[in-house]
Each structure stands twice: as C-alpha cells, then as structure tokens.
Design a protein around this motif. Structure first.
Motif, PDB file in Angstrom:
ATOM      1  N   ALA A 123      -4.087  -8.583  12.033  1.00  0.00           N
ATOM      2  CA  ALA A 123      -3.903  -8.930  10.957  1.00  0.00           C
ATOM      3  C   ALA A 123      -2.629  -8.515   9.724  1.00  0.00           C
ATOM      4  CB  ALA A 123      -5.194  -8.575  10.094  1.00  0.00           C
ATOM      5  N   PRO A 124      -1.753  -8.508  10.400  1.00  0.00           N
ATOM      6  CA  PRO A 124      -0.537  -8.006   9.715  1.00  0.00           C
ATOM      7  C   PRO A 124      -0.260  -8.559   8.320  1.00  0.00           C
ATOM      8  CG  PRO A 124       0.452  -8.968  11.286  1.00  0.00           C
ATOM      9  CD  PRO A 124      -0.946  -9.322  11.538  1.00  0.00           C
ATOM     10  N   PHE A 125       0.095  -8.194   7.315  1.00  0.00           N
ATOM     11  CA  PHE A 125       0.562  -8.853   5.937  1.00  0.00           C
ATOM     12  C   PHE A 125       1.433  -7.873   5.224  1.00  0.00           C
ATOM     13  CE2 PHE A 125      -2.205  -7.776   2.505  1.00  0.00           C
ATOM     14  CZ  PHE A 125      -3.184  -7.029   2.993  1.00  0.00           C
ATOM     15  N   THR A 126       2.015  -8.498   3.895  1.00  0.00           N
ATOM     16  CA  THR A 126       2.625  -7.681   2.939  1.00  0.00           C
ATOM     17  C   THR A 126       2.113  -8.561   1.935  1.00  0.00           C
ATOM     18  OG1 THR A 126       4.478  -6.685   2.260  1.00  0.00           O
ATOM     19  CG2 THR A 126       4.842  -8.624   3.608  1.00  0.00           C
ATOM     20  N   ARG A 127       2.626  -7.947   0.883  1.00  0.00           N
ATOM     21  CA  ARG A 127       2.388  -9.007  -0.669  1.00  0.00           C
ATOM     22  C   ARG A 127       3.755  -9.166  -1.250  1.00  0.00           C
ATOM     23  NH1 ARG A 127      -1.588  -4.443  -3.265  1.00  0.00           N
ATOM     24  NH2 ARG A 127      -3.650  -5.330  -2.810  1.00  0.00           N
ATOM     25  N   ALA A 128       3.747 -10.284  -2.050  1.00  0.00           N
ATOM     26  CA  ALA A 128       4.646 -10.845  -2.901  1.00  0.00           C
ATOM     27  C   ALA A 128       5.082  -9.622  -4.031  1.00  0.00           C
ATOM     28  CB  ALA A 128       4.458 -12.136  -3.380  1.00  0.00           C
TER      29      ALA A 128
ATOM     30  N   VAL B  14      10.297  -1.857  -4.144  1.00  0.00           N
ATOM     31  CA  VAL B  14       9.323  -1.461  -3.042  1.00  0.00           C
ATOM     32  C   VAL B  14       8.112  -2.511  -2.773  1.00  0.00           C
ATOM     33  CG1 VAL B  14       9.539   1.228  -3.492  1.00  0.00           C
ATOM     34  CG2 VAL B  14       7.725  -0.157  -4.630  1.00  0.00           C
ATOM     35  N   GLY B  15       7.894  -2.275  -1.549  1.00  0.00           N
ATOM     36  CA  GLY B  15       6.758  -3.251  -0.998  1.00  0.00           C
ATOM     37  C   GLY B  15       5.952  -2.333  -0.218  1.00  0.00           C
ATOM     38  N   GLY B  16       4.432  -2.800   0.030  1.00  0.00           N
ATOM     39  CA  GLY B  16       3.675  -2.347   1.247  1.00  0.00           C
ATOM     40  C   GLY B  16       3.642  -3.160   2.310  1.00  0.00           C
ATOM     41  N   GLY B  17       3.209  -2.707   3.328  1.00  0.00           N
ATOM     42  CA  GLY B  17       3.005  -3.349   4.710  1.00  0.00           C
ATOM     43  C   GLY B  17       1.670  -2.813   5.244  1.00  0.00           C
ATOM     44  N   PHE B  18       0.833  -3.715   5.719  1.00  0.00           N
ATOM     45  CA  PHE B  18      -0.487  -3.614   5.983  1.00  0.00           C
ATOM     46  C   PHE B  18      -0.999  -4.278   7.499  1.00  0.00           C
ATOM     47  CE2 PHE B  18      -0.156  -4.087   1.507  1.00  0.00           C
ATOM     48  CZ  PHE B  18      -0.457  -2.902   1.190  1.00  0.00           C
ATOM     49  N   LEU B  19      -1.704  -3.514   8.335  1.00  0.00           N
ATOM     50  CA  LEU B  19      -2.244  -4.191   9.615  1.00  0.00           C
ATOM     51  C   LEU B  19      -3.349  -3.373  10.285  1.00  0.00           C
ATOM     52  CD1 LEU B  19       0.300  -3.610  12.740  1.00  0.00           C
ATOM     53  CD2 LEU B  19       0.295  -2.584  10.473  1.00  0.00           C
ATOM     54  N   SER B  20      -3.986  -3.702  11.063  1.00  0.00           N
ATOM     55  CA  SER B  20      -4.746  -3.012  11.881  1.00  0.00           C
ATOM     56  C   SER B  20      -4.438  -2.399  13.366  1.00  0.00           C
ATOM     57  CB  SER B  20      -6.329  -3.781  12.039  1.00  0.00           C
ATOM     58  OG  SER B  20      -6.978  -3.620  11.058  1.00  0.00           O
ATOM     59  N   ILE B  21      -4.558  -1.459  13.723  1.00  0.00           N
ATOM     60  CA  ILE B  21      -4.140  -0.803  15.078  1.00  0.00           C
ATOM     61  C   ILE B  21      -5.116  -0.302  15.575  1.00  0.00           C
ATOM     62  CG2 ILE B  21      -2.545   0.437  16.145  1.00  0.00           C
ATOM     63  CD1 ILE B  21      -0.837   0.946  13.191  1.00  0.00           C
TER      64      ILE B  21
ATOM     65  N   PRO C 177       3.412 -11.687   7.491  1.00  0.00           N
ATOM     66  CA  PRO C 177       3.454 -12.898   6.420  1.00  0.00           C
ATOM     67  C   PRO C 177       3.204 -12.303   4.978  1.00  0.00           C
ATOM     68  CG  PRO C 177       1.755 -12.964   8.101  1.00  0.00           C
ATOM     69  CD  PRO C 177       2.048 -11.599   8.295  1.00  0.00           C
ATOM     70  N   VAL C 178       3.754 -12.783   4.131  1.00  0.00           N
ATOM     71  CA  VAL C 178       3.888 -12.425   2.768  1.00  0.00           C
ATOM     72  C   VAL C 178       2.626 -13.089   1.932  1.00  0.00           C
ATOM     73  CG1 VAL C 178       4.965 -11.933   0.639  1.00  0.00           C
ATOM     74  CG2 VAL C 178       6.296 -11.885   2.720  1.00  0.00           C
ATOM     75  N   MET C 179       1.637 -12.447   1.416  1.00  0.00           N
ATOM     76  CA  MET C 179       0.419 -12.833   0.902  1.00  0.00           C
ATOM     77  C   MET C 179       0.839 -12.904  -0.820  1.00  0.00           C
ATOM     78  SD  MET C 179      -1.020 -13.628   3.647  1.00  0.00           S
ATOM     79  CE  MET C 179      -2.551 -14.220   3.139  1.00  0.00           C
ATOM     80  N   SER C 180      -0.153 -13.102  -1.564  1.00  0.00           N
ATOM     81  CA  SER C 180       0.154 -13.095  -2.983  1.00  0.00           C
ATOM     82  C   SER C 180       0.121 -11.787  -3.218  1.00  0.00           C
ATOM     83  CB  SER C 180      -0.991 -13.704  -3.741  1.00  0.00           C
ATOM     84  OG  SER C 180      -2.269 -12.910  -3.539  1.00  0.00           O
ATOM     85  N   ALA C 181       0.888 -11.353  -4.775  1.00  0.00           N
ATOM     86  CA  ALA C 181       1.063 -10.145  -5.069  1.00  0.00           C
ATOM     87  C   ALA C 181      -0.209  -9.155  -5.213  1.00  0.00           C
ATOM     88  CB  ALA C 181       1.528 -10.079  -6.578  1.00  0.00           C
ATOM     89  N   ALA C 182      -1.334  -9.416  -5.085  1.00  0.00           N
ATOM     90  CA  ALA C 182      -2.855  -8.786  -5.249  1.00  0.00           C
ATOM     91  C   ALA C 182      -3.526  -9.016  -3.885  1.00  0.00           C
ATOM     92  CB  ALA C 182      -3.298  -8.977  -6.554  1.00  0.00           C
TER      93      ALA C 182
END
Ligand SMILES: [Cu+2]
Lengths: 161, 195
Positions: free
Chosen positions: A37-42, A49-56, A147-152
């Motif tokens: 479930a990796p993703f980042t935000r627009a 700057v931007g944030g990156g997220f996933l489960s490990i 994948p880039v998701m919406s800003a929130a």
C-alpha cells in the motif's frame, strides 16, 4: 557468437528484471520484508516537500531497519516521525532510521512515520507515480513506485463514499 | 453669572469633555490590546498589500498558521479548507480564510500566492517580518519552533488548529487538525449564521 549474444541477452534481462517479486495486490516481497500500500499525496503549488507512506511487514526472524531513502524526484528523502502534542504538530527526523521488529508490521502513514521528500524536482501530480529507493540494513535496497493520491488522501486506495 | 464664572464653567466643560474623550479612547482601545486574539501587527499579504488586526472585522474568518515547507498538516488543512469552501458554496460567501506563515524567511508573498490560491480565491496568504509574525502568533497563542534537519534544512513545529472568528473579529472556537468534515462544516455554518 550466438551463444555470446544469448548470454548477453540473458545478462541484460537479469539486469533489468526487478530484484523482487510482486503479488497481484501489489505487495512487494523483498527478502523477508513485505512492502504494501505505498502512496504519496499531490503537492500544492510551490510546496517544496512531500510525504511518502507504505506498510512494511517484517516476516523474518530478525529485526531489520529502514536506514535511508532516495528519489530522483527530490534532492533528499528523510525518514521522519510526526506527532500531535495537544494541538501542536511536532516533527522529528529519525537519524538512526526506522526499526522493523521481527514478525511486526510498521506502517508509515499520515500523522505518524513518513518519508519526507525535500527539495522536490517536480510537483507530485495526482494519478502519476513517484519512484523511491528504500535501503534496509539487512534486506538491502529496493525500488518502488508510490502512486500519487489526492492532497489529503489517508490511504493508498480511497474509499468510495 | 459673571463673565468670569461663565469662562470658568466653559473651561471646566472643556476639561470634562477632554477627560471623557481620553477615557473613551482608552476603553475603546482596550479590547484591541488585550484578550485572546487581540494584538496589533503590521504584515503583508501575497500581493504585498498591508495586513493588520483590522482585516478580521467585517466577515467571519477561518484563520490558520502554517508554512509551505510543511509536509503534512498544512497541505492537509489547505485541502480540507478547499473542500469546506466547495461544500458551503454560496452559503459560505461571506467566509474569509487566512494562512499566516510562521516561516516568513522562506514564505515570501510570491511563494504564498500560488500556494493559497489553490484553496480558494477567498483565502489570503499572510507573511511579514519575523518580529511582526511573532506578534500575531502571540495574540492567538500560536506555538511555533524551528527544528533543524541537517544542512541548511529545517522544518517547523506549530499549532495546527484553525481559529474561527465572527464578523466582529471575536474568537468563537477552533476546528482541530483532521476534525471530521461534518463537524467542521457544522461549526462553519454556525459561525456564518451568527455573523
Ligand atoms: Cu504545517
């Protein structure tokens, strides 16, 4: 000559083939680690700057550690922890990386641990992807696309309302 | 009554009027100087226009303190604000929003302009000298602190709530970070109804 070409072809294939296996649901198996479930935000205009997220998930018997990250989309990627203290947002760099205890899943999610992309070379546009290389102490490096998701966005797949 | 006593009386009246004026001025100024959200400061908006404490009078306001280098809280709140404006539609016509930078060194008017315009044409980006930013932050009890990230990089810890002000600029409440959208909209509708 043909044998040589065939060997070269095989070798080149080995070079470009991903070093990990990927499930139908997109989970990446990298040594003992399952990345999902990796993703980042627009990003907003001018946001550098931007944030990156996933489960490990660490399915192994030994602890591992996410030690660093990098991306062609940013001058630098750091591993951060965010926390709300009352109504104040506090953010810290995890200089020693992020501990991945055996048998546990560590989630990088909005409001907590995250990859911080600093000095973006381009805006993150919803629908596109951002490549990132994660380096683990034991499992080594792995490359994946966020994948880039919406800003929130809160998660990789937005629920339908 | 002699001319002298009339003159004396007139002078007395002048003195009394002057005293009344001074007392009134002090009393009227008082609310601007003290109390939550009260202060005076000289800032600028994204177009370089002056912004002071009087901008919050005349319309209900949603006030947020943040910075464009913010990885999460600020963009999230901006995205939520955009959806508040969208959801409220014409109902929210009088609502104004302000994004005050607590990182004025990096957030120039030019940087703020595009950043806030993404949200709505009714949001104003506010920046200024660090001294003047400190004044408005103090007025609203906003905490902010620089956190070094190695090299020249840094991030900011900061208060993440949205302050709600009525049309007279009085503080009415807050919307917490990531507050449920229905609750946030309820608070905004309440504010609009009162204003
Ligand atoms: Cu922020």
């Amino acid at each position: 000559m043909i044998r040589f070409l065939r060997a070269a072809f095989a070798a080149s294939f080995l070079l470009v083939a991903p070093a990990f296996a990927q499930d139908h649901d997109g989970t990446i198996h990298h040594a003992d680690l399952n990345l999902s479930a990796p993703f980042t935000r627009a990003t907003l205009p001018n946001a550098p700057v931007g944030g990156g997220f996933l489960s490990i998930q660490n399915a192994g018997a030994d602890a591992d550690r996410l030690v660093s990250a990098s991306s062609p989309a940013a001058a630098m990627v750091q591993i951060h922890e965010m926390a709300m203290e009352g109504d104040v947002m506090k953010m810290r760099q995890l200089a020693d990386g992020l501990e991945l205890p055996p048998g546990e899943t560590v989630t990088l999610a909005p409001g907590g641990f995250h990859l911080m992309f600093m000095g973006l070379t381009q805006a993150f546009v919803e629908g596109e992807t951002v490549p990132v290389t994660l380096v683990f102490e034991k499992a080594g490096p792995v490359e994946l696309d966020l994948p880039v998701m919406s800003a929130a966005a809160d998660a990789a797949h937005t629920m339908s309302h | 009554m002699t001319i002298k006593s009339i003159r004396l009386w007139l002078w007395g009246a002048v003195a009394a009027l002057a005293l009344t004026a001074i007392v009134a001025a002090v009393l009227l100024r008082q609310p601007e100087q003290t109390g939550f959200g009260r202060g005076s400061y000289n800032l600028i908006d994204q177009n370089g226009q002056p912004v002071d404490q009087t901008v919050f009078v005349g319309h209900p306001t949603a006030l947020f303190f943040g910075f464009t280098h913010c990885p999460e809280v600020c963009p999230t709140t901006m995205a939520e604000m955009a959806s508040w404006f969208e959801q409220l539609g014409d109902e929210g016509q009088d609502l104004r929003a302000y994004f005050v930078s607590i990182d004025p060194q990096r957030d120039t008017p030019e940087v703020l302009g595009d950043y806030v315009s993404w949200v709505s044409d009714r949001i104003t980006g506010v920046t200024g000298t660090p001294e003047e930013i400190a004044k408005i932050a103090k007025a609203w009890g906003v905490y902010y602190a620089r956190v070094d990230l190695g090299g020249d990089d840094y991030t900011m810890d900061h208060t993440a709530s949205v302050f709600l002000l009525d049309a007279s600029g009085e503080f009415q409440g807050t919307i917490a970070y990531r507050e449920d959208q229905a609750t946030a909209l309820g608070k905004l509708r309440n504010l609009l109804a009162k204003s």
